[in-house]
Design an enzyme around this catalytic site. Structure first.
Site, PDB file in Angstrom:
ATOM      1  N   ASN A   2      20.787 -29.704  68.823  1.00  0.00           N
ATOM      2  CA  ASN A   2      20.443 -29.849  70.235  1.00  0.00           C
ATOM      3  C   ASN A   2      21.489 -30.755  70.877  1.00  0.00           C
ATOM      4  O   ASN A   2      21.453 -31.964  70.697  1.00  0.00           O
ATOM      5  CB  ASN A   2      19.034 -30.453  70.359  1.00  0.00           C
ATOM      6  CG  ASN A   2      18.649 -30.746  71.795  1.00  0.00           C
ATOM      7  OD1 ASN A   2      19.344 -30.333  72.731  1.00  0.00           O
ATOM      8  ND2 ASN A   2      17.551 -31.457  71.988  1.00  0.00           N
ATOM      9  N   TRP A   3      22.404 -30.140  71.604  1.00  0.00           N
ATOM     10  CA  TRP A   3      23.506 -30.915  72.184  1.00  0.00           C
ATOM     11  C   TRP A   3      23.099 -31.681  73.438  1.00  0.00           C
ATOM     12  O   TRP A   3      23.879 -32.456  73.960  1.00  0.00           O
ATOM     13  CB  TRP A   3      24.678 -29.978  72.505  1.00  0.00           C
ATOM     14  CG  TRP A   3      25.503 -29.616  71.320  1.00  0.00           C
ATOM     15  CD1 TRP A   3      25.302 -30.004  70.019  1.00  0.00           C
ATOM     16  CD2 TRP A   3      26.695 -28.807  71.317  1.00  0.00           C
ATOM     17  NE1 TRP A   3      26.280 -29.491  69.211  1.00  0.00           N
ATOM     18  CE2 TRP A   3      27.149 -28.749  69.981  1.00  0.00           C
ATOM     19  CE3 TRP A   3      27.405 -28.135  72.294  1.00  0.00           C
ATOM     20  CZ2 TRP A   3      28.292 -28.039  69.616  1.00  0.00           C
ATOM     21  CZ3 TRP A   3      28.545 -27.422  71.940  1.00  0.00           C
ATOM     22  CH2 TRP A   3      28.990 -27.382  70.605  1.00  0.00           C
ATOM     23  N   LYS A   4      21.913 -31.413  73.957  1.00  0.00           N
ATOM     24  CA  LYS A   4      21.474 -32.050  75.203  1.00  0.00           C
ATOM     25  C   LYS A   4      22.570 -31.879  76.270  1.00  0.00           C
ATOM     26  O   LYS A   4      23.197 -30.829  76.308  1.00  0.00           O
ATOM     27  CB  LYS A   4      21.093 -33.507  74.937  1.00  0.00           C
ATOM     28  CG  LYS A   4      20.102 -33.596  73.757  1.00  0.00           C
ATOM     29  CD  LYS A   4      19.441 -34.909  73.587  1.00  0.00           C
ATOM     30  CE  LYS A   4      18.505 -34.825  72.370  1.00  0.00           C
ATOM     31  NZ  LYS A   4      17.726 -36.037  72.177  1.00  0.00           N
ATOM     32  N   HIS A  30      10.784 -29.461  74.596  1.00  0.00           N
ATOM     33  CA  HIS A  30      11.384 -30.688  74.053  1.00  0.00           C
ATOM     34  C   HIS A  30      10.777 -31.900  74.764  1.00  0.00           C
ATOM     35  O   HIS A  30      10.463 -31.825  75.956  1.00  0.00           O
ATOM     36  CB  HIS A  30      12.901 -30.656  74.237  1.00  0.00           C
ATOM     37  CG  HIS A  30      13.583 -31.802  73.547  1.00  0.00           C
ATOM     38  ND1 HIS A  30      13.677 -33.051  74.109  1.00  0.00           N
ATOM     39  CD2 HIS A  30      14.153 -31.887  72.320  1.00  0.00           C
ATOM     40  CE1 HIS A  30      14.293 -33.861  73.251  1.00  0.00           C
ATOM     41  NE2 HIS A  30      14.601 -33.174  72.163  1.00  0.00           N
ATOM     42  N   GLU A  33      11.985 -34.457  76.001  1.00  0.00           N
ATOM     43  CA  GLU A  33      12.662 -34.866  77.239  1.00  0.00           C
ATOM     44  C   GLU A  33      12.277 -33.963  78.413  1.00  0.00           C
ATOM     45  O   GLU A  33      12.221 -34.411  79.561  1.00  0.00           O
ATOM     46  CB  GLU A  33      14.184 -34.889  77.016  1.00  0.00           C
ATOM     47  CG  GLU A  33      14.590 -36.113  76.201  1.00  0.00           C
ATOM     48  CD  GLU A  33      15.779 -35.914  75.271  1.00  0.00           C
ATOM     49  OE1 GLU A  33      16.593 -35.007  75.509  1.00  0.00           O
ATOM     50  OE2 GLU A  33      15.886 -36.674  74.287  1.00  0.00           O
ATOM     51  N   GLU A  81       8.876 -33.347  66.395  1.00  0.00           N
ATOM     52  CA  GLU A  81       9.762 -34.444  66.772  1.00  0.00           C
ATOM     53  C   GLU A  81       8.944 -35.600  67.322  1.00  0.00           C
ATOM     54  O   GLU A  81       8.583 -35.613  68.510  1.00  0.00           O
ATOM     55  CB  GLU A  81      10.761 -33.985  67.840  1.00  0.00           C
ATOM     56  CG  GLU A  81      11.664 -32.872  67.379  1.00  0.00           C
ATOM     57  CD  GLU A  81      12.957 -32.839  68.193  1.00  0.00           C
ATOM     58  OE1 GLU A  81      14.018 -32.971  67.582  1.00  0.00           O
ATOM     59  OE2 GLU A  81      12.886 -32.706  69.420  1.00  0.00           O
ATOM     60  N   GLY A 133      16.477 -40.138  69.146  1.00  0.00           N
ATOM     61  CA  GLY A 133      17.577 -40.916  69.701  1.00  0.00           C
ATOM     62  C   GLY A 133      17.443 -42.412  69.496  1.00  0.00           C
ATOM     63  O   GLY A 133      18.159 -43.192  70.124  1.00  0.00           O
ATOM     64  N   SER A 176      16.339 -38.543  64.858  1.00  0.00           N
ATOM     65  CA  SER A 176      17.270 -39.405  64.114  1.00  0.00           C
ATOM     66  C   SER A 176      17.611 -38.890  62.721  1.00  0.00           C
ATOM     67  O   SER A 176      17.783 -39.679  61.788  1.00  0.00           O
ATOM     68  CB  SER A 176      16.731 -40.841  64.058  1.00  0.00           C
ATOM     69  OG  SER A 176      16.610 -41.363  65.364  1.00  0.00           O
ATOM     70  N   GLY A 230      19.849 -33.983  67.119  1.00  0.00           N
ATOM     71  CA  GLY A 230      20.463 -34.327  68.397  1.00  0.00           C
ATOM     72  C   GLY A 230      21.807 -35.004  68.168  1.00  0.00           C
ATOM     73  O   GLY A 230      22.813 -34.357  67.895  1.00  0.00           O
ATOM     74  N   GLY A 231      21.817 -36.333  68.227  1.00  0.00           N
ATOM     75  CA  GLY A 231      23.049 -37.119  68.159  1.00  0.00           C
ATOM     76  C   GLY A 231      24.002 -36.707  67.037  1.00  0.00           C
ATOM     77  O   GLY A 231      25.204 -36.548  67.267  1.00  0.00           O
TER      78      GLY A 231
HETATM   79  P1  PGA Z   1      18.174 -37.167  67.719  1.00  0.00           P
HETATM   80  O1  PGA Z   1      17.552 -36.094  68.718  1.00  0.00           O
HETATM   81  O2  PGA Z   1      18.595 -36.450  66.476  1.00  0.00           O
HETATM   82  O3  PGA Z   1      19.365 -37.740  68.476  1.00  0.00           O
HETATM   83  O4  PGA Z   1      17.130 -38.191  67.455  1.00  0.00           O
HETATM   84  C1  PGA Z   1      16.698 -35.077  68.255  1.00  0.00           C
HETATM   85  C2  PGA Z   1      16.239 -34.212  69.397  1.00  0.00           C
HETATM   86  O5  PGA Z   1      15.983 -34.743  70.483  1.00  0.00           O
HETATM   87  O6  PGA Z   1      16.103 -32.988  69.258  1.00  0.00           O
END
Ligand code: PGA
Length: 239
Positions: free
Chosen positions: A6-8, A92, A94, A161, A167, A203, A224-225
């Site tokens: 997930n590149w956001k 998601h 967010e 998640e 994050g 994470s 994500g990250g």
């Molecule tokens: P993260 O994000 O790996 O940076 O914690 C995961 C996500 O939001 O899908």
């Protein structure tokens, strides 16, 4: 295993192209593995071109509940499908917290995307407060009951998640992952959604991926990250 990135809201077209070329060169997929990338929607054209004959999949991080119409600023799942996308991320945390997306809307999004033949990665998870109050299981039941109301098990993947792990560098413990994924598998079964793969997200890094992979009902990760660099994303795949 499914490895979803997930590149956001990250990367330019050039950076995306470089990433995809580097990853295809250095990664030969194991036949049981699937790599899926969710870039920002504006990069769909790059993915459409670069992944034409690839085993890697891609999809939108969000798509609207209607395929077309007077919905300024939204993304069409139908257009993504025509461009070669196979997946869409729905719900998601967010989207739920920053963009106030409610379960009812998410259910509509899931329904449309599946009707178009897209695979939905549906995200669920509790906040820290909910976990501390022992509400995790009931929160997950509600998110599944409402959000997957019209969903079909085919073309469905669930991503667990925990909001407090996204994050933050604070990963759920292997025990928490095993326990929660076991609950989710049972809740899905209770809703006639059998054998739906369940990903863990929050994470995930190369150094915690190996242990998490071995936990009950973990079919892969939503990253994500650590998915923004080829080296760390590959580190998770190879862990
Ligand atoms: P993260 O994000 O790996 O940076 O914690 C995961 C996500 O939001 O899908």
């Amino acid at each position: 295993m499914i490895y979803a990135a997930n590149w956001k809201l990250h990367k330019t077209p050039e950076q995306a192209q470089n990433f995809l070329r580097e990853l295809s060169q250095s990664y030969k997929p194991h036949h049981n593995d699937k790599v899926v990338i969710f870039p920002p929607a504006l990069l769909a054209g790059v993915f459409s071109q670069e992944l034409q004959n690839s085993t890697m999949g891609w999809g939108l991080q969000n798509s609207y509940s209607q395929e077309q119409g007077a919905f300024t600023g939204e993304n069409s799942a139908g257009t993504a499908k025509v461009m070669g996308a196979q997946y869409v991320l729905v719900g998601h945390s967010e989207r739920r917290s920053l963009f106030a997306e409610r379960d009812e809307l998410l259910a509509e999004k899931v329904k449309l995307a599946q009707s178009l033949g897209l695979q939905v990665v549906f995200c669920i998870g509790e906040t820290l407060e909910q976990r501390e109050k022992n509400q995790t299981r009931s929160v997950l039941i509600e998110q599944i009951r409402k959000g997957l109301k019209s969903a079909q098990a085919k073309n469905l993947i669930v991503a667990y998640e925990p909001v407090w792990a996204i994050g933050t560098g604070k990963v759920a413990t292997p025990e928490q992952v095993a326990e929660t994924h076991t609950w989710i598998a049972q809740i899905l079964k209770d809703h006639s959604l059998d054998l739906v793969p369940i990903l863990y997200g929050g994470s995930v890094k190369p150094d915690n991926a190996a242990v998490l992979k071995q936990q009950a009902h973990v079919a892969g990760f939503l990253v994500g990250g650590a998915s923004l660099e080829v080296s760390s994303f590959l580190g998770i795949i190879k862990a």
